[in-house]
Design an enzyme around this catalytic site. Structure first.
Site: not given
Ligand code: GAR
Length: 223
Positions: A151, A116, A20, A98-100, A180
Site C-alpha cells: 500500500l 498519493h 480533480s 480502495r485497498i487493492l 502540484q
Molecule cells: C487527491 O488529493 C489524491 O492525492 C488523493 O485523493 C485525492 C483525490 O482528489 N489520493 C489518495 O489519498 C490515495 N491514497 P480528486 O478526486 O479531486 O482527484
C-alpha cells in the site's frame, strides 16, 4: 530504453470522488499535450462529481459499487473484468480510495499508476496533510508511483515538494499540494504514454535511467 505504445495510449481512470486529477488529465488530453485516450472512467461510488466531469467530457463512465460485493476479492475480480473490457495500456488511480488485493496489483503490475498526497515513503495512508502538520514538517508534497502489492509503497516516479507555512491548516496545505498534483500526474502519464517511463525489476525507469527511490524531484515554491 523506451517502450512503444499505440498512440494515443488507451487509459482507464479509477476514481472515488471529486475527480480533480481526472480533470487535469482530461484538460491535457483535450489540449493535445497528452497523447492519451481515456477509454473509461470507473467509480466505486455512485453520484460522485468525477463522474459528471467525465460525462461532460464525453467519456464513457461506469459505476462498480463495492457495497454490492461481499468480499474485497470478488469486487477486485469484477473490477479487473470491467477494466479489461476497455483494453487499456495504462490504469490510472486518481483518488481511488480502495485497498487493492495482491491479485489486482499483480494483474496491472508495471501498467498502473497512483497519486498519493505525501512525500512517500512519509505518511502512507490517510489524513496526510494533518499528519505532516502535526509532525512539524517544513515541507510536504505529493508522489506519483507505480502500484505494487504494498500500500502506497510502489516505486516512485515523480514527487513535488511544497513548503509548509506558519498558519497553514490541513485545508490550505491540501490546496497547495493539489495544485502540484495537477501538474505531476499529467506529466507522469505523458512519460508513460510516450514510452519514456517503465517499471523494470521493481524500479521506475525514465529515459533508460533508474529513478531515485523518491522519484524525479520537483520543487514548487509558489504560495
Ligand atoms: C487527491 O488529493 C489524491 O492525492 C488523493 O485523493 C485525492 C483525490 O482528489 N489520493 C489518495 O489519498 C490515495 N491514497 P480528486 O478526486 O479531486 O482527484
Amino acid at each position: 530504453m523506451s517502450t512503444i505504445h499505440p498512440s494515443p495510449l488507451r487509459v482507464v481512470v479509477l476514481i472515488s470522488g471529486s475527480g480533480s486529477n481526472l480533470q487535469a488529465l482530461i484538460d491535457g488530453m483535450k489540449s493535445g499535450d497528452l497523447p492519451i485516450e481515456i477509454a473509461a472512467v470507473i467509480s466505486n461510488r455512485p453520484d460522485v462529481f468525477g463522474l459528471t466531469r467525465a460525462q461532460e467530457a464525453g467519456i464513457h463512465t461506469q459505476v462498480l459499487d463495492h457495497k454490492n460485493f461481499d468480499s474485497r476479492e470478488s469486487f477486485d475480480a469484477e473490477l479487473i473484468q470491467t477494466i479489461d473490457n476497455y483494453t487499456p495500456g495504462l490504469v490510472v488511480l486518481a483518488g481511488f480510495m480502495r485497498i487493492l488485493t495482491p491479485e489486482f496489483t499483480q494483474h496491472y503490475l508495471g501498467r498502473m499508476l497512483n497519486i498519493h498526497p505525501s512525500l512517500l515513503p512519509k505518511f502512507q495512508g490517510l489524513h496526510t496533510h494533518q499528519r505532516a502538520l502535526d509532525a512539524g514538517e517544513s515541507h510536504h508534497g505529493v508522489t506519483v508511483h507505480f502500484v505494487t502489492a504494498e500500500l502506497d509503497g510502489g516505486p516512485a516516479v515523480v514527487q513535488a515538494r511544497v513548503p509548509i507555512f506558519t498558519g497553514d491548516d490541513a485545508s490550505t496545505l491540501a490546496k497547495r499540494v493539489q495544485r502540484q498534483e495537477h501538474v505531476i500526474y499529467p506529466l507522469a502519464v505523458k512519460w508513460f504514454a510516450l514510452g519514456k517511463l517503465t517499471m523494470q525489476e521493481g524500479h521506475a525507469v525514465l529515459n533508460g535511467e533508474l529513478l531515485p527511490a523518491t522519484g524525479y524531484q520537483i520543487e514548487a515554491n509558489e504560495p
